[in-house]
Design a protein around this motif. Structure first.
Motif, PDB file in Angstrom:
ATOM      1  N   ARG A  18       7.290  -3.397   5.038  1.00 12.93           N
ATOM      2  CA  ARG A  18       8.586  -3.260   5.552  1.00 12.93           C
ATOM      3  C   ARG A  18       8.929  -1.918   5.833  1.00 12.93           C
ATOM      4  O   ARG A  18       9.200  -1.784   6.695  1.00 12.93           O
ATOM      5  N   ASN A  19       8.358  -1.008   5.124  1.00 14.90           N
ATOM      6  CA  ASN A  19       9.097   0.353   5.468  1.00 14.90           C
ATOM      7  C   ASN A  19       8.346   0.836   6.721  1.00 14.90           C
ATOM      8  O   ASN A  19       9.190   1.656   7.326  1.00 14.90           O
ATOM      9  N   HIS A  20       7.048   0.728   6.293  1.00 13.13           N
ATOM     10  CA  HIS A  20       6.093   1.194   7.560  1.00 13.13           C
ATOM     11  C   HIS A  20       6.647   0.546   9.126  1.00 13.13           C
ATOM     12  O   HIS A  20       6.644   1.211   9.980  1.00 13.13           O
ATOM     13  N   LEU A  21       7.044  -0.873   8.971  1.00 15.09           N
ATOM     14  CA  LEU A  21       7.358  -1.213  10.288  1.00 15.09           C
ATOM     15  C   LEU A  21       9.016  -0.810  10.553  1.00 15.09           C
ATOM     16  O   LEU A  21       9.128  -0.584  11.712  1.00 15.09           O
ATOM     17  N   LEU A  22       9.808  -0.509   9.811  1.00 16.99           N
ATOM     18  CA  LEU A  22      11.232   0.098  10.031  1.00 16.99           C
ATOM     19  C   LEU A  22      10.769   1.486  10.566  1.00 16.99           C
ATOM     20  O   LEU A  22      11.454   1.693  11.401  1.00 16.99           O
ATOM     21  N   ALA A  23      10.035   1.939   9.834  1.00 19.34           N
ATOM     22  CA  ALA A  23       9.823   3.590  10.403  1.00 19.34           C
ATOM     23  C   ALA A  23       9.350   3.644  11.579  1.00 19.34           C
ATOM     24  O   ALA A  23       9.749   4.555  12.632  1.00 19.34           O
ATOM     25  N   ASP A  83      12.774  -9.526   0.025  1.00 16.88           N
ATOM     26  CA  ASP A  83      12.765  -8.578  -1.006  1.00 16.88           C
ATOM     27  C   ASP A  83      11.549  -7.823  -0.808  1.00 16.88           C
ATOM     28  O   ASP A  83      11.042  -7.482   0.204  1.00 16.88           O
ATOM     29  N   ASP A  84      10.909  -7.410  -2.045  1.00 19.45           N
ATOM     30  CA  ASP A  84       9.575  -6.516  -2.018  1.00 19.45           C
ATOM     31  C   ASP A  84       8.495  -7.657  -2.508  1.00 19.45           C
ATOM     32  O   ASP A  84       7.671  -7.389  -3.227  1.00 19.45           O
ATOM     33  N   ARG A  85       8.662  -8.912  -2.367  1.00 16.26           N
ATOM     34  CA  ARG A  85       8.043 -10.111  -2.875  1.00 16.26           C
ATOM     35  C   ARG A  85       7.539 -11.018  -2.333  1.00 16.26           C
ATOM     36  O   ARG A  85       6.249 -11.722  -2.429  1.00 16.26           O
ATOM     37  N   GLU A  87       3.286  -5.215  -9.861  1.00 13.58           N
ATOM     38  CA  GLU A  87       4.165  -4.171  -9.271  1.00 13.58           C
ATOM     39  C   GLU A  87       3.423  -3.473  -8.050  1.00 13.58           C
ATOM     40  O   GLU A  87       3.770  -3.113  -7.292  1.00 13.58           O
ATOM     41  N   ALA A  88       2.055  -3.629  -8.250  1.00  8.88           N
ATOM     42  CA  ALA A  88       1.232  -2.903  -7.116  1.00  8.88           C
ATOM     43  C   ALA A  88       1.263  -3.859  -5.798  1.00  8.88           C
ATOM     44  O   ALA A  88       1.540  -3.427  -4.982  1.00  8.88           O
ATOM     45  N   ASP A  89       1.600  -5.141  -6.055  1.00  7.38           N
ATOM     46  CA  ASP A  89       1.747  -6.063  -4.955  1.00  7.38           C
ATOM     47  C   ASP A  89       2.970  -5.740  -4.392  1.00  7.38           C
ATOM     48  O   ASP A  89       3.432  -5.801  -3.171  1.00  7.38           O
ATOM     49  N   ARG A  90       4.180  -5.536  -5.075  1.00  7.96           N
ATOM     50  CA  ARG A  90       5.362  -5.391  -4.783  1.00  7.96           C
ATOM     51  C   ARG A  90       5.608  -4.146  -3.800  1.00  7.96           C
ATOM     52  O   ARG A  90       6.315  -4.023  -2.922  1.00  7.96           O
ATOM     53  N   ALA A  91       4.795  -3.079  -4.455  1.00  4.79           N
ATOM     54  CA  ALA A  91       4.793  -1.824  -3.579  1.00  4.79           C
ATOM     55  C   ALA A  91       4.032  -1.866  -2.413  1.00  4.79           C
ATOM     56  O   ALA A  91       4.524  -1.262  -1.374  1.00  4.79           O
ATOM     57  N   ALA A  92       3.120  -2.747  -2.425  1.00  2.00           N
ATOM     58  CA  ALA A  92       2.555  -3.021  -0.999  1.00  2.00           C
ATOM     59  C   ALA A  92       3.478  -3.803  -0.032  1.00  2.00           C
ATOM     60  O   ALA A  92       3.469  -3.179   1.283  1.00  2.00           O
ATOM     61  N   VAL A  93       4.265  -4.533  -0.505  1.00  2.89           N
ATOM     62  CA  VAL A  93       5.172  -5.307   0.166  1.00  2.89           C
ATOM     63  C   VAL A  93       6.015  -4.551   0.857  1.00  2.89           C
ATOM     64  O   VAL A  93       6.312  -4.648   2.232  1.00  2.89           O
ATOM     65  N   ALA A 151      -7.667 -15.057  -1.778  1.00  2.37           N
ATOM     66  CA  ALA A 151      -8.359 -14.194  -0.713  1.00  2.37           C
ATOM     67  C   ALA A 151      -8.742 -13.175  -1.405  1.00  2.37           C
ATOM     68  O   ALA A 151      -8.156 -12.532  -2.227  1.00  2.37           O
ATOM     69  N   ASP A 152     -10.003 -12.857  -1.242  1.00  2.00           N
ATOM     70  CA  ASP A 152     -10.398 -11.404  -1.934  1.00  2.00           C
ATOM     71  C   ASP A 152      -9.878 -10.354  -1.378  1.00  2.00           C
ATOM     72  O   ASP A 152      -9.429  -9.428  -2.405  1.00  2.00           O
ATOM     73  N   ARG A 153      -9.549 -10.186  -0.177  1.00  2.00           N
ATOM     74  CA  ARG A 153      -8.953  -9.180   0.478  1.00  2.00           C
ATOM     75  C   ARG A 153      -7.994  -9.496   1.468  1.00  2.00           C
ATOM     76  O   ARG A 153      -8.242 -10.750   2.234  1.00  2.00           O
ATOM     77  N   VAL A 154      -6.856  -8.993   1.635  1.00  4.47           N
ATOM     78  CA  VAL A 154      -6.081  -9.400   2.563  1.00  4.47           C
ATOM     79  C   VAL A 154      -5.515  -8.026   3.296  1.00  4.47           C
ATOM     80  O   VAL A 154      -5.277  -6.927   2.725  1.00  4.47           O
ATOM     81  N   GLY A 155      -5.520  -7.888   4.765  1.00  6.18           N
ATOM     82  CA  GLY A 155      -5.210  -6.961   5.356  1.00  6.18           C
ATOM     83  C   GLY A 155      -3.971  -7.295   6.483  1.00  6.18           C
ATOM     84  O   GLY A 155      -4.227  -8.195   7.029  1.00  6.18           O
ATOM     85  N   VAL A 156      -3.030  -6.350   6.905  1.00  8.14           N
ATOM     86  CA  VAL A 156      -1.910  -6.728   7.821  1.00  8.14           C
ATOM     87  C   VAL A 156      -2.197  -5.706   8.910  1.00  8.14           C
ATOM     88  O   VAL A 156      -2.247  -4.341   8.904  1.00  8.14           O
ATOM     89  N   LEU A 157      -2.405  -6.305  10.202  1.00  9.30           N
ATOM     90  CA  LEU A 157      -2.629  -5.545  11.172  1.00  9.30           C
ATOM     91  C   LEU A 157      -1.446  -5.541  12.291  1.00  9.30           C
ATOM     92  O   LEU A 157      -1.150  -6.450  12.686  1.00  9.30           O
TER      93      LEU A 157
END
Length: 499
Positions: free
Chosen positions: A414-419, A373-375, A404-410, A36-42
């Motif tokens: 997860r942190n956004h959902l928990l927050a 994890d963050d993977r 690392e950029a992908d791991r940070a995004a994952v 995928a050129d771009r992926v977004g989670v809504l």
């Protein structure tokens, strides 16, 4: 531990011993992998519906919707007037009238007329929006007895796709605030419905073309007609954030053994492999928490001295007799089973609440999400119940962080959902997790407000952990009828269509 019973569906077959390049293996836990050129989670219906309307307005040749249910009366944007954002059916009619090459196809599970929240007349009889030669709404009857077509797919011009847990029907719109009594959460009859949490994925590129091909196959399978799946570019919706770029997605299906026999069970294997792959944390959001094979894996992971923490965010209420007697009771028994196995204190299960006057207002969890994890990230239509293993038709999409950029995004997702569930800023979750290295400790530190996570404390470890009697009938993992009979029936249907 209780021994398996006749009502317990089997664990998906073990993975082959050959080494893998990463977690995904075509033909085992995914149908295809594609970039995928771009992926977004809504997150939430409000964000998904807004991005969907923008994408629909960009369509030039094809809009293909495959769903568990569909209601043309819903509005996608409630922040503007009805003239600017009309009901979905009217919007689709306007688009085909403006664009002479555009064709709209909507494929809906046939039993949605009885089981879905939409109006039966809208699906059985149709209304004015459908009266156009380039709009076709069809009910898909190509499924085993008691099975559901549960996928939620929108494919636009063969080049842009949405998949996940959000149906284009009533009672799905909400915002991250989940306000109790929000007057915008109304049915077409004017009554209010409660807060609902859900997740959808948007993506383009080769991955979107693969999902479009699958949707076209579903249309041909359900109607006998071959749609045009030729891709053409679709601009990215401005309101949709891009979380990942140039990313390989794994597309996993559940297709029951029915008709021509081309069954697929990749989605359950994907879930199992992700649960086994986790080293530190497993984060789950699920409407149901009752799949026997999931309990088998988590029980073994929790018994490991250095296994991962398991955080499950699930719905509290069960609607209808079958949900209460089977899904709800089996959830409680699985909680009991996992608490017995949790000798190291790494299992937590919660339901989110928001302030609701004198009492907590429970948030309905409708998402089907796993983060290992963050993977590893999986978003799809598969519930964590038995029927999603091999009876219903499902589609899940997953990705594996490559850097690392992908791991940070994952991790950020997860942190956004928990927050959100805790009612705190995302930075607070990030800081607490960075300090403690534990999701359990992070939640316990921040779960202090009126909005937050409530544990299933009433469910103790004493009592049965076996599936309730009747599970094999009311939450089966495979069709009731033998495949040879189903194939013979499908051949008769095919002959009648060809006649």
């Amino acid at each position: 531990m209780d021994k398996p019973t006749a009502d317990s569906p089997p664990l998906p077959a073990s993975a082959p011993e050959a080494p893998r390049d990463g977690t995904f293996e075509r033909g085992w836990n995914c149908w295809k992998t594609a970039v995928a050129d771009r992926v977004g989670v809504l997150v939430h219906g409000a964000d998904y519906f807004a991005a969907l309307e923008t994408a629909l307005r960009s369509a030039r040749r094809s809009i293909l919707i495959v769903g568990w249910d569909f209601d043309p009366r819903i509005r996608l944007r409630l922040d503007v007037s009805e003239d600017e954002s009309p009901p979905l059916g009217r919007l689709l009619r306007q688009l085909v009238e403006e664009r002479p090459e555009l064709e709209v196809r909507v494929l809906v599970w046939s039993s949605a007329v009885a089981h879905g929240p939409s109006g039966p007349a809208e699906l059985l009889i149709g209304t004015e929006w459908q009266q156009h030669p380039r709009i076709s709404l069809r009910l898909d009857t190509t499924h085993p007895l008691y099975a559901a077509h549960h996928q939620k797919i929108v494919a636009i011009d063969g080049a842009f796709a949405f998949t996940g847990g959000i149906d284009l029907t009533l009672d799905r719109w909400d915002t991250e605030e989940h306000r109790h009594g929000d007057p915008r959460r109304k049915t077409t009859g004017g009554s209010l419905y409660g807060p609902i949490h859900d997740v959808q994925m948007a993506f383009d590129g080769e991955a979107a073309r693969a999902v479009s091909d699958h949707a076209c196959w579903r249309w041909k399978k359900g109607t006998g007609e071959t749609p045009d799946c030729t891709p053409s570019p679709v601009p990215w919706p401005e309101s949709a954030r891009v979380h990942f770029t140039d990313t390989t997605l794994a597309i996993a299906r559940t297709v029951p053994d029915w008709g021509d026999g081309r069954s697929a069970h990749e989605a359950a294997r994907l879930t199992e492999d992700m649960l086994w792959a986790a080293e530190r944390t497993i984060y789950i959001e699920a409407q149901y928490f009752a799949a026997t094979f999931v309990g088998d894996v988590l029980e073994r992971r929790l018994s490991e001295p250095d296994g991962p923490e398991v955080i499950a965010i699930v719905s509290l209420a069960s609607h209808g007799f079958i949900e209460r007697q089977v899904m709800g009771r089996n959830r409680d028994r699985m909680i009991r089973r996992l608490r017995r196995a949790d000798r190291h204190g790494r299992f937590r299960i919660y339901n989110p609440v928001v302030p609701g006057g004198d009492t907590d207002c429970s948030v309905l969890i409708h998402s089907k999400l796993i983060i290992a994890d963050d993977r590893l990230l999986r978003i799809g239509s598969s519930n964590l119940n038995n029927r999603s293993v091999g009876l219903d038709t499902e589609l899940d999409v997953a990705l594996e962080a490559r850097d690392e950029a992908d791991r940070a995004a994952v991790a950020s997702l997860r942190n956004h959902l928990l927050a959100e569930h805790l009612g705190v800023p995302g930075a607070a979750v990030e800081a607490a997790f960075a300090e403690t290295g534990s999701l359990v400790k992070t939640i316990e530190r921040l779960n202090t407000g009126a909005r937050g996570l409530r544990s299933f404390d009433a469910i103790r470890t004493r009592g049965s952990t076996k599936p309730v009697p009747g599970t094999s009938l009311l939450d089966p993992a495979r069709p009731f009828e033998p495949p040879w009979l189903l194939r013979r029936r499908d051949q008769r249907i095919t002959r009648r269509r060809d006649a």
